[in-house]
Design an enzyme around this catalytic site. Structure first.
Site, PDB file in Angstrom:
ATOM      1  N   LYS A  22       0.855  -1.207   0.000  1.00 27.94           N
ATOM      2  CA  LYS A  22       0.000   0.000   0.000  1.00 27.94           C
ATOM      3  C   LYS A  22       0.889   1.255   0.000  1.00 27.94           C
ATOM      4  O   LYS A  22       0.660   2.179  -0.765  1.00 27.94           O
ATOM      5  CB  LYS A  22      -0.866   0.009   1.252  1.00 27.94           C
ATOM      6  CG  LYS A  22      -1.521   1.352   1.583  1.00 27.94           C
ATOM      7  CD  LYS A  22      -2.420   1.289   2.795  1.00 27.94           C
ATOM      8  CE  LYS A  22      -1.669   1.437   4.081  1.00 27.94           C
ATOM      9  NZ  LYS A  22      -1.320   2.822   4.440  1.00 27.94           N
ATOM     10  N   ASN A  23       1.926   1.247   0.837  1.00 33.85           N
ATOM     11  CA  ASN A  23       2.727   2.457   1.035  1.00 33.85           C
ATOM     12  C   ASN A  23       3.731   2.715  -0.071  1.00 33.85           C
ATOM     13  O   ASN A  23       4.451   3.705  -0.032  1.00 33.85           O
ATOM     14  CB  ASN A  23       3.412   2.416   2.405  1.00 33.85           C
ATOM     15  CG  ASN A  23       2.385   2.511   3.520  1.00 33.85           C
ATOM     16  OD1 ASN A  23       1.207   2.779   3.270  1.00 33.85           O
ATOM     17  ND2 ASN A  23       2.804   2.256   4.743  1.00 33.85           N
ATOM     18  N   CYS A 116      -5.020  11.843  12.800  1.00 36.42           N
ATOM     19  CA  CYS A 116      -5.716  10.582  12.509  1.00 36.42           C
ATOM     20  C   CYS A 116      -5.620   9.727  13.769  1.00 36.42           C
ATOM     21  O   CYS A 116      -5.213  10.186  14.821  1.00 36.42           O
ATOM     22  CB  CYS A 116      -5.064   9.881  11.331  1.00 36.42           C
ATOM     23  SG  CYS A 116      -3.468   9.200  11.780  1.00 36.42           S
ATOM     24  N   ARG A 121      -0.975  14.565  12.499  1.00 31.88           N
ATOM     25  CA  ARG A 121      -0.202  14.221  11.297  1.00 31.88           C
ATOM     26  C   ARG A 121       0.253  15.536  10.637  1.00 31.88           C
ATOM     27  O   ARG A 121      -0.273  15.963   9.631  1.00 31.88           O
ATOM     28  CB  ARG A 121      -1.018  13.377  10.326  1.00 31.88           C
ATOM     29  CG  ARG A 121      -1.457  12.036  10.875  1.00 31.88           C
ATOM     30  CD  ARG A 121      -0.324  11.077  11.213  1.00 31.88           C
ATOM     31  NE  ARG A 121       0.308  10.427  10.081  1.00 31.88           N
ATOM     32  CZ  ARG A 121      -0.123   9.297   9.536  1.00 31.88           C
ATOM     33  NH1 ARG A 121      -1.220   8.744   9.968  1.00 31.88           N
ATOM     34  NH2 ARG A 121       0.511   8.740   8.531  1.00 31.88           N
ATOM     35  N   ASP A 306       4.947   0.421  12.028  1.00 33.27           N
ATOM     36  CA  ASP A 306       3.714  -0.251  11.592  1.00 33.27           C
ATOM     37  C   ASP A 306       3.664  -1.710  12.029  1.00 33.27           C
ATOM     38  O   ASP A 306       2.596  -2.308  12.102  1.00 33.27           O
ATOM     39  CB  ASP A 306       3.590  -0.210  10.062  1.00 33.27           C
ATOM     40  CG  ASP A 306       3.411   1.197   9.561  1.00 33.27           C
ATOM     41  OD1 ASP A 306       3.626   1.434   8.364  1.00 33.27           O
ATOM     42  OD2 ASP A 306       3.074   2.071  10.388  1.00 33.27           O
ATOM     43  N   ARG A 398      -8.290  -0.819   4.906  1.00 28.67           N
ATOM     44  CA  ARG A 398      -7.429   0.210   4.297  1.00 28.67           C
ATOM     45  C   ARG A 398      -6.119  -0.409   3.818  1.00 28.67           C
ATOM     46  O   ARG A 398      -5.508   0.101   2.882  1.00 28.67           O
ATOM     47  CB  ARG A 398      -7.112   1.319   5.310  1.00 28.67           C
ATOM     48  CG  ARG A 398      -8.261   2.243   5.653  1.00 28.67           C
ATOM     49  CD  ARG A 398      -7.764   3.345   6.577  1.00 28.67           C
ATOM     50  NE  ARG A 398      -6.506   3.847   6.088  1.00 28.67           N
ATOM     51  CZ  ARG A 398      -5.469   4.152   6.914  1.00 28.67           C
ATOM     52  NH1 ARG A 398      -5.589   3.991   8.216  1.00 28.67           N
ATOM     53  NH2 ARG A 398      -4.344   4.605   6.412  1.00 28.67           N
TER      54      ARG A 398
HETATM   55  C1  EPZ Z   1       4.280   6.722   6.210  1.00 32.03           C
HETATM   56  O1  EPZ Z   1       3.492   7.715   6.837  1.00 32.03           O
HETATM   57  C2  EPZ Z   1       3.383   5.495   6.133  1.00 32.03           C
HETATM   58  N1  EPZ Z   1       2.194   5.813   5.329  1.00 32.03           N
HETATM   59  C3  EPZ Z   1       2.962   5.078   7.533  1.00 32.03           C
HETATM   60  O2  EPZ Z   1       2.210   3.872   7.404  1.00 32.03           O
HETATM   61  C4  EPZ Z   1       4.212   4.769   8.351  1.00 32.03           C
HETATM   62  O3  EPZ Z   1       3.826   4.461   9.674  1.00 32.03           O
HETATM   63  C5  EPZ Z   1       5.122   6.010   8.362  1.00 32.03           C
HETATM   64  O4  EPZ Z   1       5.439   6.393   7.004  1.00 32.03           O
HETATM   65  C6  EPZ Z   1       6.429   5.748   9.090  1.00 32.03           C
HETATM   66  O5  EPZ Z   1       7.101   4.692   8.471  1.00 32.03           O
HETATM   67  C7  EPZ Z   1       2.306   5.806   3.992  1.00 32.03           C
HETATM   68  O6  EPZ Z   1       3.364   5.600   3.436  1.00 32.03           O
HETATM   69  C8  EPZ Z   1       1.054   6.088   3.233  1.00 32.03           C
HETATM   70  P1  EPZ Z   1       6.288  10.170   8.294  1.00 32.03           P
HETATM   71  P2  EPZ Z   1       4.022   9.255   6.851  1.00 32.03           P
HETATM   72  O7  EPZ Z   1       6.096  11.408   7.491  1.00 32.03           O
HETATM   73  O8  EPZ Z   1       4.661   9.573   5.577  1.00 32.03           O
HETATM   74  C9  EPZ Z   1       6.167  13.316  11.802  1.00 32.03           C
HETATM   75  C10 EPZ Z   1       0.367   2.452   7.712  1.00 32.03           C
HETATM   76  O9  EPZ Z   1      -0.022   1.851   8.722  1.00 32.03           O
HETATM   77  N2  EPZ Z   1       6.053  14.327  10.726  1.00 32.03           N
HETATM   78  O10 EPZ Z   1       7.565   9.417   8.173  1.00 32.03           O
HETATM   79  O11 EPZ Z   1       2.893  10.101   7.318  1.00 32.03           O
HETATM   80  C11 EPZ Z   1       4.873  12.523  11.962  1.00 32.03           C
HETATM   81  O12 EPZ Z   1       3.972  13.219  12.787  1.00 32.03           O
HETATM   82  C12 EPZ Z   1       0.830   3.886   7.800  1.00 32.03           C
HETATM   83  O13 EPZ Z   1       0.471   1.929   6.568  1.00 32.03           O
HETATM   84  C13 EPZ Z   1       6.145  15.664  11.056  1.00 32.03           C
HETATM   85  O14 EPZ Z   1       6.318  16.023  12.215  1.00 32.03           O
HETATM   86  O15 EPZ Z   1       5.106   9.151   7.998  1.00 32.03           O
HETATM   87  C14 EPZ Z   1       5.336  11.244  12.584  1.00 32.03           C
HETATM   88  O16 EPZ Z   1       5.471  11.431  13.983  1.00 32.03           O
HETATM   89  C15 EPZ Z   1       0.614   4.464   9.176  1.00 32.03           C
HETATM   90  N3  EPZ Z   1       6.017  16.593  10.066  1.00 32.03           N
HETATM   91  C16 EPZ Z   1       6.708  11.042  11.968  1.00 32.03           C
HETATM   92  O17 EPZ Z   1       7.119  12.326  11.445  1.00 32.03           O
HETATM   93  C17 EPZ Z   1       5.811  16.230   8.757  1.00 32.03           C
HETATM   94  O18 EPZ Z   1       5.729  17.140   7.889  1.00 32.03           O
HETATM   95  C18 EPZ Z   1       6.703  10.002  10.850  1.00 32.03           C
HETATM   96  O19 EPZ Z   1       5.964  10.531   9.809  1.00 32.03           O
HETATM   97  C19 EPZ Z   1       5.713  14.860   8.446  1.00 32.03           C
HETATM   98  C20 EPZ Z   1       5.839  13.919   9.447  1.00 32.03           C
END
Ligand code: EPZ
Length: 419
Positions: A22-23, A116, A121, A306, A398
């Site tokens: 998915k990701n 979420c 997020r 995850d 999802r």
């Molecule tokens: C991706 O989310 C994945 N989703 C998530 O999978 C996964 O848990 C995550 O990466 C970490 O590996 C998809 O790829 C669609 P991040 P993403 O930006 O991109 C903070 C699932 O179960 N952050 O690496 O949203 C954020 O709050 C999902 O399949 C900021 O602070 O993850 C979090 O604490 C859940 N500012 C951390 O970074 C930003 O602008 C990780 O977020 C962006 C993120």
């Protein structure tokens, strides 16, 4: 709302082919906007999040066709540059369309994806990175309005945190641009390498994906291409855990074991027999497992956040103190209270969840709190005698294609119904 009924207590056995990731599919679908032609994606999982991404592409003017696990996106006539609030709400990760929309249409309007189930997020890293690429960003009401009057201009960007989504947005935005972009402290997840493979196959020039420094040399256009989405490492871990929990033995096909080393190490350390030839993974479980050092979730290649919920149900089969510390999402442990309804006796201590020895779980009725937390509840139900009921399974749908059918293919007894 959908409900799973799971009759547990049986050892799982058999073989299963793992779905596409998915990701990986989501950012690649966003990137198809860059191509003024058709893109063909094989092994694209049929999930509600992927359906939401296809709805966004159609809203932007693309024609999308699914034939089993192949999706064809024709982005020749894409012209719209606004994603509706409803669609943004349907999928938080729709923010990954931002870079593609700005690159293709010169502007983009989205609503803040908002928090979420896992906590806030924020998208500050996405926005600050796009600004460094020459994008002007305004916020009005709950809308984020982006324009690129001079187009996307290459730049050096150092991410304060190796955000997966922000890394993907920068790579997509910088692919067709003037100059060269260098991302420092880039996320290294395998899904980012898959995105880069897709873009390079279409004529892009992305180097270093999978490492912490990614260089994107801007090109003038991309061309129609085909791509096979890589296997889903978290879904693979889920079914490995199902076998371990029931003391069964299964073989997973079409995996990518090299992307799962931290997970396979965990299963081995607690006492599972794990064998792999890279594309296939076999696991044989036991009745009871030994504790291992505290799991600490972190960015790739560490133990993935995850997969945390996926392995916690296994703590009920570990004869000793076992804990997991979550370092990525604030609300990752919402599922623990539901898991304890099975008798799991997990204790939350801030960002750490601890179990104090093996317990026999008992069938019960629970409800999903989020995607991976929901999967954890199904896993727990598998090792309980009798029937468990898992409500609100839309969270699971999802990220998992036909989870009940997959479990039944390896000897499980799961049925799905609407209430
Ligand atoms: C991706 O989310 C994945 N989703 C998530 O999978 C996964 O848990 C995550 O990466 C970490 O590996 C998809 O790829 C669609 P991040 P993403 O930006 O991109 C903070 C699932 O179960 N952050 O690496 O949203 C954020 O709050 C999902 O399949 C900021 O602070 O993850 C979090 O604490 C859940 N500012 C951390 O970074 C930003 O602008 C990780 O977020 C962006 C993120």
């Amino acid at each position: 709302m959908g409900v799973f009924k799971v009759k547990g207590g049986k050892k799982l056995s058999g073989s299963l082919t793992i779905q596409g990731a998915k990701n990986s599919a989501l950012p690649i679908l966003a990137a198809t906007l860059l191509i003024k032609d058709k893109s063909v994606l094989h092994n694209c999982p049929d999930l509600t999040d992927v359906s939401a991404a296809l709805k966004i592409l159609v809203m932007l003017g693309c024609v999308c066709v699914r034939d089993d696990n192949t999706v064809i996106v024709d982005a020749r006539d894409a012209a719209n540059f606004e994603i509706s609030k409803e669609l943004m709400r349907e999928m938080r990760s729709s923010v990954v369309f931002l870079g593609a929309m700005i690159s293709r249409m010169g502007r983009a309007v989205i609503t803040n994806p908002g928090g979420c189930e896992l906590g806030p997020r924020p998208i500050d890293l996405h926005i600050s990175s796009l600004k460094q690429l020459g994008v002007l960003v305004e916020e009005a009401d709950d809308k984020i309005i982006c324009t690129a009057p001079k187009g996307i201009i290459g730049s050096e960007i150092r991410l304060d945190f190796p955000s997966v989504g922000a890394t993907e947005n920068i790579i997509i935005a910088a692919c067709i641009s003037k100059g060269t972009t260098v991302i420092k402290n880039a996320a290294k997840e395998p899904e980012i390498s898959d995105l880069a493979d897709f873009l390079n196959r279409a004529g892009g020039k992305v180097k270093g994906a999978g490492s912490s420094v990614v260089t994107i040399e801007g090109v003038n256009r991309l061309y129609s291409t085909e791509h096979r989405v890589l296997p889903d490492r978290i879904v693979a871990a889920t079914y490995l855990c199902a076998a371990a929990l029931t003391g069964g033995e299964i073989r997973l096909k079409d995996c990518n074991a090299v992307n799962m080393m931290s997970l396979l190490d965990f299963f081995t350390q607690i006492g599972c027999m794990v064998k792999s030839n890279g594309k296939e993974i076999c696991i044989r479980g036991k009745e009871i497992y030994r504790p291992t050092k505290q799991i600490i979730t972190d960015v790739y290649p560490a133990f993935p956040t995850d997969a945390g919920p996926i392995v916690v149900p296994l703590f009920s089969k570990i004869g000793g103190v076992q804990s997991i510390k979550e370092t990525i999402f604030q609300n990752r442990f919402r599922y623990i209270s539901e898991l304890n309804k099975f008798g799991a006796n997990m204790r939350l201590e801030g960002d750490t969840a601890v179990s104090f020895g093996a317990v026999k779980l008992k069938a019960t009725e629970v409800k999903c709190t989020d995607l991976r937390g929901g999967a954890a509840l199904v896993l727990a139900a598998l090792c309980c005698e009798g029937e468990s009921i898992i409500n609100d399974i839309h969270h699971i749908e999802r990220g998992y294609c036909n989870m009940h059918k997959c479990l039944n293919a390896i000897g499980g007894n799961a049925t799905i119904s609407e209430v």
